[in-house]
Motif scaffolding. Structure first.
Motif, PDB file in Angstrom:
ATOM      1  N   SER A 109       0.800  -1.227   0.000  1.00  0.00           N
ATOM      2  CA  SER A 109       0.000   0.000   0.000  1.00  0.00           C
ATOM      3  C   SER A 109       0.836   1.282   0.000  1.00  0.00           C
ATOM      4  O   SER A 109       0.462   2.252  -0.634  1.00  0.00           O
ATOM      5  N   ASN A 110       1.960   1.306   0.677  1.00  0.00           N
ATOM      6  CA  ASN A 110       2.717   2.558   0.715  1.00  0.00           C
ATOM      7  C   ASN A 110       3.971   2.477  -0.152  1.00  0.00           C
ATOM      8  O   ASN A 110       4.440   1.401  -0.520  1.00  0.00           O
ATOM      9  N   ALA A 111       4.525   3.611  -0.462  1.00  0.00           N
ATOM     10  CA  ALA A 111       5.668   3.710  -1.385  1.00  0.00           C
ATOM     11  C   ALA A 111       6.913   3.024  -0.830  1.00  0.00           C
ATOM     12  O   ALA A 111       7.687   2.438  -1.601  1.00  0.00           O
ATOM     13  N   ASP A 112       7.123   3.081   0.483  1.00  0.00           N
ATOM     14  CA  ASP A 112       8.301   2.432   1.070  1.00  0.00           C
ATOM     15  C   ASP A 112       8.257   0.917   0.871  1.00  0.00           C
ATOM     16  O   ASP A 112       9.263   0.297   0.528  1.00  0.00           O
ATOM     17  N   ASP A 113       7.078   0.330   1.114  1.00  0.00           N
ATOM     18  CA  ASP A 113       6.937  -1.116   0.921  1.00  0.00           C
ATOM     19  C   ASP A 113       7.156  -1.492  -0.544  1.00  0.00           C
ATOM     20  O   ASP A 113       7.840  -2.464  -0.851  1.00  0.00           O
ATOM     21  N   GLU A 170      10.459  -3.934  -4.635  1.00  0.00           N
ATOM     22  CA  GLU A 170      11.077  -3.797  -5.956  1.00  0.00           C
ATOM     23  C   GLU A 170      12.590  -4.045  -5.874  1.00  0.00           C
ATOM     24  O   GLU A 170      13.169  -4.643  -6.780  1.00  0.00           O
ATOM     25  N   ARG A 171      13.237  -3.626  -4.767  1.00  0.00           N
ATOM     26  CA  ARG A 171      14.657  -3.936  -4.569  1.00  0.00           C
ATOM     27  C   ARG A 171      14.860  -5.451  -4.503  1.00  0.00           C
ATOM     28  O   ARG A 171      15.799  -6.000  -5.092  1.00  0.00           O
TER      29      ARG A 171
END
Length: 159
Positions: free
Chosen positions: A36-40, A45-46
């Motif tokens: 849900s959030n950009a950090d996750d 993605e990393r």
């Protein structure tokens, strides 16, 4: 409640290479709904990027697909749980209920073929004459009559 056992038909892949999943395990943590959030999303993605360069990613994915009880969450071979569920459904539709056995048997056959190619074959002690010489010569099939023998002698004497 006992811990589920891994399916022995697809072994867990091993390598001595430094893998991101071992050096940065926090990248590979993914719980349900954790996109849900950009950090996750950036962390996952990393992990996916690291998996794409991994030398054992294909075997890791097979193992993760064959062991859904052991891989309900997390990033495995650049896939998240929702993607692995979809892949399992497709494999089951394609290969039947025992798709793990089908995949394991195909892996064993590929490994045996690889070993057979790597093993030098012994030279054939007596290769067939047809393999050594190729010719379009057809032997004479009619009997050699006395009249034909005489005609052949006459032809030889002319030269």
């Amino acid at each position: 409640m006992s811990r589920p056992e891994a399916d022995p038909r697809i072994p867990f892949p091993h390598t001595d290479a430094r893998l991101a999943c071992r050096t940065e395990p926090s990248w590979f943590v993914q719980e349900h709904g954790q996109m849900s959030n950009a950090d996750d999303r950036a962390r996952i993605e990393r992990a996916r990027t690291a998996c794409r360069g991994c030398p054992i990613a294909a075997d890791c994915l097979k193992w993760a697909l064959a062991n859904p009880e052991l891989t309900p969450t997390g990033v495995w071979a650049a896939t998240i749980s929702r993607e692995r569920k979809a892949l399992r459904r497709r494999l089951q539709a394609r290969h039947g209920l025992d798709w793990v056995g089908v995949i394991a048997q195909a892996d064993r056959a590929r490994e045996q073929a690889r070993l057979n190619r790597a093993r030098p074959s012994a030279p054939d002690p007596a290769p067939a004459a047809s393999a050594m010489w190729t010719s379009h010569y057809e032997p004479w099939r009619e009997p050699l009559t006395p009249g034909r023998q005489q005609r052949n002698r006459e032809l030889l004497n002319q030269t």
